[in-house]
Write an enzyme that holds these catalytic residues in place. Structure first.
Site, PDB file in Angstrom:
ATOM      1  CB  SER A 142       2.379  -8.513 -14.563  1.00  0.00           C
ATOM      2  OG  SER A 142       1.812  -9.701 -14.050  1.00  0.00           O
ATOM      3  CE1 TYR A 154      -2.895  -6.426 -13.804  1.00  0.00           C
ATOM      4  CE2 TYR A 154      -1.785  -8.510 -14.253  1.00  0.00           C
ATOM      5  CZ  TYR A 154      -1.851  -7.318 -13.560  1.00  0.00           C
ATOM      6  OH  TYR A 154      -0.882  -6.996 -12.639  1.00  0.00           O
TER       7      TYR A 154
HETATM    8  N1  NAD Z   1       0.249  -7.583  -6.493  1.00  0.00           N
HETATM    9  C1  NAD Z   1       0.597  -8.402  -7.476  1.00  0.00           C
HETATM   10  O1  NAD Z   1       0.508  -9.638  -7.369  1.00  0.00           O
HETATM   11  C2  NAD Z   1       1.150  -7.866  -8.759  1.00  0.00           C
HETATM   12  C3  NAD Z   1       1.778  -8.752  -9.634  1.00  0.00           C
HETATM   13  C4  NAD Z   1       2.290  -8.267 -10.833  1.00  0.00           C
HETATM   14  C5  NAD Z   1       2.188  -6.933 -11.143  1.00  0.00           C
HETATM   15  N2  NAD Z   1       1.557  -6.091 -10.268  1.00  0.00           N
HETATM   16  C6  NAD Z   1       1.467  -4.695 -10.648  1.00  0.00           C
HETATM   17  O2  NAD Z   1       2.106  -3.914  -9.658  1.00  0.00           O
HETATM   18  C7  NAD Z   1       1.553  -2.602  -9.651  1.00  0.00           C
HETATM   19  C8  NAD Z   1       1.227  -2.220  -8.229  1.00  0.00           C
HETATM   20  O3  NAD Z   1       0.262  -3.121  -7.750  1.00  0.00           O
HETATM   21  P1  NAD Z   1       0.051  -3.442  -6.196  1.00  0.00           P
HETATM   22  O4  NAD Z   1       0.050  -4.903  -6.059  1.00  0.00           O
HETATM   23  O5  NAD Z   1       0.968  -2.617  -5.373  1.00  0.00           O
HETATM   24  O6  NAD Z   1      -1.467  -2.985  -6.069  1.00  0.00           O
HETATM   25  P2  NAD Z   1      -2.239  -1.993  -5.098  1.00  0.00           P
HETATM   26  O7  NAD Z   1      -3.643  -2.054  -5.527  1.00  0.00           O
HETATM   27  O8  NAD Z   1      -1.874  -2.273  -3.678  1.00  0.00           O
HETATM   28  O9  NAD Z   1      -1.615  -0.559  -5.464  1.00  0.00           O
HETATM   29  C9  NAD Z   1      -1.890   0.090  -6.670  1.00  0.00           C
HETATM   30  C10 NAD Z   1      -1.864   1.582  -6.445  1.00  0.00           C
HETATM   31  O10 NAD Z   1      -2.082   2.221  -7.711  1.00  0.00           O
HETATM   32  C11 NAD Z   1      -3.022   3.280  -7.528  1.00  0.00           C
HETATM   33  N3  NAD Z   1      -3.716   3.542  -8.791  1.00  0.00           N
HETATM   34  C12 NAD Z   1      -4.524   2.692  -9.477  1.00  0.00           C
HETATM   35  N4  NAD Z   1      -5.027   3.325 -10.564  1.00  0.00           N
HETATM   36  C13 NAD Z   1      -4.512   4.568 -10.551  1.00  0.00           C
HETATM   37  C14 NAD Z   1      -4.660   5.703 -11.402  1.00  0.00           C
HETATM   38  N5  NAD Z   1      -5.453   5.658 -12.496  1.00  0.00           N
HETATM   39  N6  NAD Z   1      -4.008   6.840 -11.098  1.00  0.00           N
HETATM   40  C15 NAD Z   1      -3.216   6.896 -10.000  1.00  0.00           C
HETATM   41  N7  NAD Z   1      -3.050   5.876  -9.150  1.00  0.00           N
HETATM   42  C16 NAD Z   1      -3.687   4.737  -9.425  1.00  0.00           C
HETATM   43  C17 NAD Z   1      -3.954   2.763  -6.452  1.00  0.00           C
HETATM   44  O11 NAD Z   1      -4.686   3.819  -5.835  1.00  0.00           O
HETATM   45  C18 NAD Z   1      -2.991   2.051  -5.506  1.00  0.00           C
HETATM   46  O12 NAD Z   1      -2.485   2.913  -4.522  1.00  0.00           O
HETATM   47  C19 NAD Z   1       0.368  -2.658 -10.613  1.00  0.00           C
HETATM   48  O13 NAD Z   1       0.757  -2.142 -11.865  1.00  0.00           O
HETATM   49  C20 NAD Z   1       0.073  -4.125 -10.728  1.00  0.00           C
HETATM   50  O14 NAD Z   1      -0.565  -4.450 -11.932  1.00  0.00           O
HETATM   51  C21 NAD Z   1       1.053  -6.517  -9.088  1.00  0.00           C
END
Ligand code: NAD
Length: 249
Positions: A142, A154
């Site tokens: 991130s 985080y």
């Molecule tokens: N959305 C943002 O702004 C952003 C920015 C930087 C990094 N990220 C990172 O990107 C990644 C994906 O995030 P996203 O935005 O698609 O979020 P999201 O919440 O839409 O998707 C996350 C997915 O991970 C699954 N998940 C969570 N914990 C889990 C576990 N213990 N076992 C199995 N599955 C699990 C959830 O069920 C969900 O389907 C994450 O690592 C997040 O930290 C997101």
């Protein structure tokens, strides 16, 4: 034109929605078979993969559970014969909703899911990739992995993903295995939608980026696809910012 991942076998965590879903679809579009691990049902992603003419399946599991991750990764190799790509992406952002600096229970959950599970997944993937002497791993860090933005747990967990990526990349650089990570800015997924329920909060998050908008999951998927493909053949240990210019500031 030859598809970029024709015949490759990919493992994606957190692929039921968001960035993981968009990336699983990008992999399938480029010819990979995709196995998805998620706490949630990944049926929607699998359906979409099939509509693209691709092949995939999902398993509901918790990536923090070592035995479950090992069994799934071994199962992929038993089914399809090899493992070419690991996208370790599942993550949570509890503090965005809880504003809980110093809450150790929340800190521990963030570290278990965002950090420790990335190590578990890489270890399971690398067992097969080192035997094959080939493979590409992409982890999801991130902008909070390269700057102090966001809460303690985080940010610490995402800094650790960058460190794990670099350390593993050095360890396996001579084994034919590349290991990189992506560092997204605010991407419009369920994670940010929960954190930005008030319109002013959403606007503030968008304005943090020089491009003055949220990114889309598909924009992150393109970066992951590049790092996972042979086009990135001399790139390893790299944290790729996909952040509308945030880290340039
Ligand atoms: N959305 C943002 O702004 C952003 C920015 C930087 C990094 N990220 C990172 O990107 C990644 C994906 O995030 P996203 O935005 O698609 O979020 P999201 O919440 O839409 O998707 C996350 C997915 O991970 C699954 N998940 C969570 N914990 C889990 C576990 N213990 N076992 C199995 N599955 C699990 C959830 O069920 C969900 O389907 C994450 O690592 C997040 O930290 C997101």
């Amino acid at each position: 034109m030859e598809k970029q991942l024709q015949g490759r076998i990919a493992f994606v965590t957190g692929g039921a929605q968001g960035i993981g879903q968009a990336t699983a679809l990008a992999f399938a579009r480029e010819g990979a078979k995709v196995a998805i691990a998620d706490l949630k049902d990944a049926g929607e992603t699998i359906e979409a993969i099939r509509r693209l003419g691709g092949e995939g399946y999902g398993e509901r599991l918790d990536v923090t559970e070592e035995g479950a991750v090992d069994a799934m990764v071994d199962g992929i190799v038993a089914r399809w014969g090899r493992l070419d790509i690991g996208f370790n992406n599942a993550g949570i952002a509890l503090e965005a909703v809880a504003t809980a600096w110093g809450d150790l229970a929340i800190y521990d959950r963030l570290v278990a899911t965002n950090q420790r599970a990335v190590l578990l997944c890489m270890t399971a993937e690398l067992r097969h990739m080192t035997a094959q002497r080939s493979g590409a791993i992409v982890n999801t860090a991130s902008i909070a992995g390269l700057s102090g933005v966001s809460g303690a747990g985080y940010s610490a967990s995402k800094h650790a993903v960058v460190g794990l990526t670099r350390s593993a990349a050095l360890r396996h650089a001579a084994d034919g295995i590349r290991i990189n990570c992506v560092c997204p800015g605010a991407i419009w997924t369920e994670m940010t939608q929960q954190a930005a329920q008030e319109p002013e909060a959403a606007e503030l998050m968008a304005q943090m980026h020089p491009m003055r908008r949220f990114g889309q999951a598909e924009e992150v998927a393109e970066g992951v696809l590049f790092l996972a493909s042979d086009r990135a053949s001399f790139i390893t240990g790299h944290p790729l910012a996909i952040d509308g210019g945030f880290l340039a500031g």
